[in-house]
Design a protein around this motif. Structure first.
Motif, PDB file in Angstrom:
ATOM      1  N   SER A 207      67.305  59.402   4.764  1.00  0.00           N
ATOM      2  CA  SER A 207      65.743  59.254   4.918  1.00  0.00           C
ATOM      3  C   SER A 207      65.650  59.615   3.331  1.00  0.00           C
ATOM      4  CB  SER A 207      64.681  60.131   6.373  1.00  0.00           C
ATOM      5  OG  SER A 207      64.882  59.555   7.106  1.00  0.00           O
ATOM      6  N   GLU A 208      66.276  60.596   3.043  1.00  0.00           N
ATOM      7  CA  GLU A 208      65.751  61.655   1.455  1.00  0.00           C
ATOM      8  C   GLU A 208      66.291  59.831   0.763  1.00  0.00           C
ATOM      9  OE1 GLU A 208      66.966  65.494  -0.125  1.00  0.00           O
ATOM     10  OE2 GLU A 208      67.264  64.932   1.483  1.00  0.00           O
ATOM     11  N   LEU A 209      67.141  59.257   1.249  1.00  0.00           N
ATOM     12  CA  LEU A 209      67.422  58.837  -0.352  1.00  0.00           C
ATOM     13  C   LEU A 209      66.791  57.911   0.142  1.00  0.00           C
ATOM     14  CD1 LEU A 209      70.739  57.931  -1.590  1.00  0.00           C
ATOM     15  CD2 LEU A 209      70.828  55.962   0.611  1.00  0.00           C
ATOM     16  N   LEU A 210      65.839  56.846   1.239  1.00  0.00           N
ATOM     17  CA  LEU A 210      65.109  55.747   1.321  1.00  0.00           C
ATOM     18  C   LEU A 210      63.970  56.964   0.459  1.00  0.00           C
ATOM     19  CD1 LEU A 210      65.067  54.592   4.879  1.00  0.00           C
ATOM     20  CD2 LEU A 210      64.926  52.892   2.828  1.00  0.00           C
ATOM     21  N   GLN A 211      63.548  57.589   0.519  1.00  0.00           N
ATOM     22  CA  GLN A 211      62.113  57.755  -0.534  1.00  0.00           C
ATOM     23  C   GLN A 211      62.703  58.188  -1.852  1.00  0.00           C
ATOM     24  OE1 GLN A 211      60.816  62.383   0.675  1.00  0.00           O
ATOM     25  NE2 GLN A 211      62.578  61.821   2.596  1.00  0.00           N
ATOM     26  N   GLY A 212      64.040  58.140  -1.961  1.00  0.00           N
ATOM     27  CA  GLY A 212      64.933  58.140  -3.711  1.00  0.00           C
ATOM     28  C   GLY A 212      64.260  56.149  -4.030  1.00  0.00           C
ATOM     29  N   ILE A 213      65.191  55.553  -3.489  1.00  0.00           N
ATOM     30  CA  ILE A 213      64.585  54.360  -3.237  1.00  0.00           C
ATOM     31  C   ILE A 213      63.399  53.343  -3.389  1.00  0.00           C
ATOM     32  CG2 ILE A 213      65.262  51.819  -2.374  1.00  0.00           C
ATOM     33  CD1 ILE A 213      67.950  53.268  -1.242  1.00  0.00           C
ATOM     34  N   GLY A 214      62.646  53.974  -2.422  1.00  0.00           N
ATOM     35  CA  GLY A 214      61.375  53.794  -2.450  1.00  0.00           C
ATOM     36  C   GLY A 214      60.386  54.373  -3.451  1.00  0.00           C
ATOM     37  N   ALA A 215      60.574  54.807  -4.200  1.00  0.00           N
ATOM     38  CA  ALA A 215      59.618  56.259  -5.023  1.00  0.00           C
ATOM     39  C   ALA A 215      60.246  54.352  -6.293  1.00  0.00           C
ATOM     40  CB  ALA A 215      59.574  56.819  -5.659  1.00  0.00           C
ATOM     41  N   VAL A 216      61.511  54.436  -6.682  1.00  0.00           N
ATOM     42  CA  VAL A 216      60.988  52.973  -7.826  1.00  0.00           C
ATOM     43  C   VAL A 216      61.104  51.437  -7.511  1.00  0.00           C
ATOM     44  CG1 VAL A 216      63.384  52.188  -8.973  1.00  0.00           C
ATOM     45  CG2 VAL A 216      63.162  54.146  -8.540  1.00  0.00           C
ATOM     46  N   CYS A 217      61.284  51.343  -6.147  1.00  0.00           N
ATOM     47  CA  CYS A 217      60.553  50.285  -5.503  1.00  0.00           C
ATOM     48  C   CYS A 217      59.305  49.468  -6.186  1.00  0.00           C
ATOM     49  CB  CYS A 217      61.211  49.786  -4.665  1.00  0.00           C
ATOM     50  SG  CYS A 217      62.177  49.691  -4.138  1.00  0.00           S
TER      51      CYS A 217
END
Lengths: 337, 337
Positions: B82-92
């Motif tokens: 989940s936390e990783l996705l927060q980072g990826i999602g922000a850049v996306c």
DNA sequence: TTGTATGCGTTATCAA
DNA sequence: TTGATAACGCATACAA
């Protein structure tokens, strides 16, 4: 270095492109000899059909979208979403469907929807009348709602929010509590999104409290995060008339509140009883364990995904009966002394 | 009820399809008059370019894939993701990219990769030589690795696992502990996936312990779940020679172990010191707080996403320096008495 | 059992 | 400033 196309395979296998296509999509049509030859050369060349070309032709994408009302960085801060995704993901896998996350694009869900290569959509927390949903309708995309006010004609997966909240309230009432506070789902979050379930839960709390002839609860806006729970505790403890029991609409807020209470020297459950909502895994890990209203989150995801996939198959789908909620007793609630 | 096409708009606006396309993609080329006319009729008709047609023509999908080595229901049980996705999602979001989850399809990541309409891929925990990665290479898809053995030439985002583990070990050594146990990342999970970071962390632990002239630690296979931590405690406590300090490679296992210890009447940190790895949000929420090695999870996601997007833009990208880890001192560790 | 021709909806090239 | 035309890669009637 460009992608291997069906033509490349056809040429290498000395057949037409049609035959290659058949080898993949209608293997029975081909003689065993050619089929194996085509497939093996395809494998050798590393061929896979171009997904866009394929869906352009078949008018199917083989994927469903999860419409999130907020950016991913916000949405995934909530463990609720992870659990929901586990349910959705399981059903998707069963049906060879992939899952596309569809957060707002430049703040707009509508434009994001238009660009998403999906056959259907599961929407989280959006109520009828939302422009994004109207966009879906225009595109003829089937969609399923989770946690929403059910507009007529659109299948919506809900839990019995009202009943669950009533369970929680009756529990603390039976323990003798008379000064009760409610912590909501937050006001900053997409209001409409939270409106439906927030209102239903509040009505459940209030109904039970009212029926017991107990003064109406104070209501803190709250939120769905640990931090929101901490803040809620501060708000409540600042007041002159402090509650002896707190009913939180989310486990995260309840856990944050418990931590803040402990830091302030407020004992749980001796000084303050706390009931959550969700039964996230970590509710059981807390100390004391969090008494909470369990809702089957992953099951919500599974049902929504199943309904959507049925709907894609052309079946008419209806909103299932609200899923059952259940009070899970742990250590965070105790008798009012 | 079929989708409105560019032709429909063209006809309604009395222009060619090209003009409609220009109105969306190269507005400057058009006179103000026609542009506004076209755009308004497009809006009126509810037109949006068909995503597949668009990507077939442009050879771009506008999305990146997250390759998960396990089904979503497994992957999302881990808060790390989940936390990783927060980072990826922000850049996306910053780059107008959507995110497609790409779990194994019928157990095969390779076939899933072939069907994913993505411009590039972020792979979680897969090491070089994995067939799925070779498939990516065949398709000419750029990819970035997270938590992997860095093959030469492929950008990989890692943290300083070795150094972080050493910090943890030195911490308990300084507290006087001499009987130390290590809890790994699990043996059932994709072995190769865990191999890289698991091996690096183990080496970090061992190096520090060895340098202190302290007996080598016992190693429990462990895992990345709360349940794995509970099991690990049972394993350790079954042994004749019980540890006084535990170094866990994941916070989840550490938290599960702490809970199991408490249930068994083992006090933390008086009887047992525990150090985790990750610094998930809930490490701070536990009681006592979990001393742990912080790694910047969301930042890993952001870096990976940024690198991938740069790579898509044609830039040559290199593995960044391993991100710093940091020891976060909380209440779960104490002096050996 | 296999091949030919056509359409899917869009963008890019080139011409007007 | 706009339009005609040719890809893009695949699936599928239809024909052979």
């Amino acid at each position: 270095m460009s992608r291997v196309t069906i033509q490349d395979v056809a040429k290498a296998a000395r057949v037409s492109a049609t035959t290659v296509s058949f080898a993949f999509n209608q293997p029975e049509q081909l003689s065993v000899a050619t089929r194996t030859r085509v497939l093996s050369t395809a494998r050798r060349l590393g061929y896979a059909p171009h997904p866009s070309a394929r869906s352009l032709s078949t008018k199917r994408h083989g994927s469903i979208g999860l419409l999130t009302p907020q950016p991913l960085e916000v949405v995934f801060a909530n463990p609720f979403v992870s659990e929901l995704l586990q349910g959705i993901g399981a059903v998707c896998a069963q049906h060879d469907m992939t899952l596309l996350l569809v957060p707002p694009l430049n703040g707009s869900l509508e434009s994001a929807v238009g660009r998403a290569p999906v056959d259907g959509v599961i929407s989280l927390g959006l109520n009828a009348g939302d422009p994004a949903l109207e966009t879906l309708a225009r595109f003829g995309l089937p969609w399923i709602l989770i946690d929403a006010e059910a507009p007529s004609g659109v299948a919506t997966v809900n839990v019995d929010d009202f009943g669950g909240a009533a369970l929680a309230a009756r529990h603390v009432l039976e323990l003798g509590h008379r000064r009760i506070a409610v912590i909501g789902l937050g006001r900053t979050s997409p209001q409409r999104a939270q409106l439906g379930i927030g209102a239903r839960r509040l009505a459940g709390y209030r109904g039970a409290i009212d029926a017991a002839g107990v003064p109406a609860p104070t209501v803190d806006p709250g939120g769905v995060t640990f931090a929101a729970g901490i803040q809620a505790f501060r708000n409540l403890w600042r007041a002159r008339r402090k509650p002896t029991a707190v009913l939180a609409m989310s486990d995260m807020a309840a856990l944050g509140l418990m931590a803040a209470a402990r830091d302030a020297g407020v004992r749980i459950p001796e000084d303050l009883s706390v009931v959550g909502f969700d039964d996230l895994p970590m509710a059981a890990w807390a100390h004391p364990g969090l008494t909470t209203v369990r809702q089957p989150i992953a099951e919500k995801g599974r049902q929504a995904a199943r309904l959507l996939i049925e709907s894609l198959a052309g079946k008419a789908v209806h909103s299932p009966k609200p899923l059952r909620t259940e009070l899970i007793l742990r250590g965070s609630t105790g008798r009012q002394t």
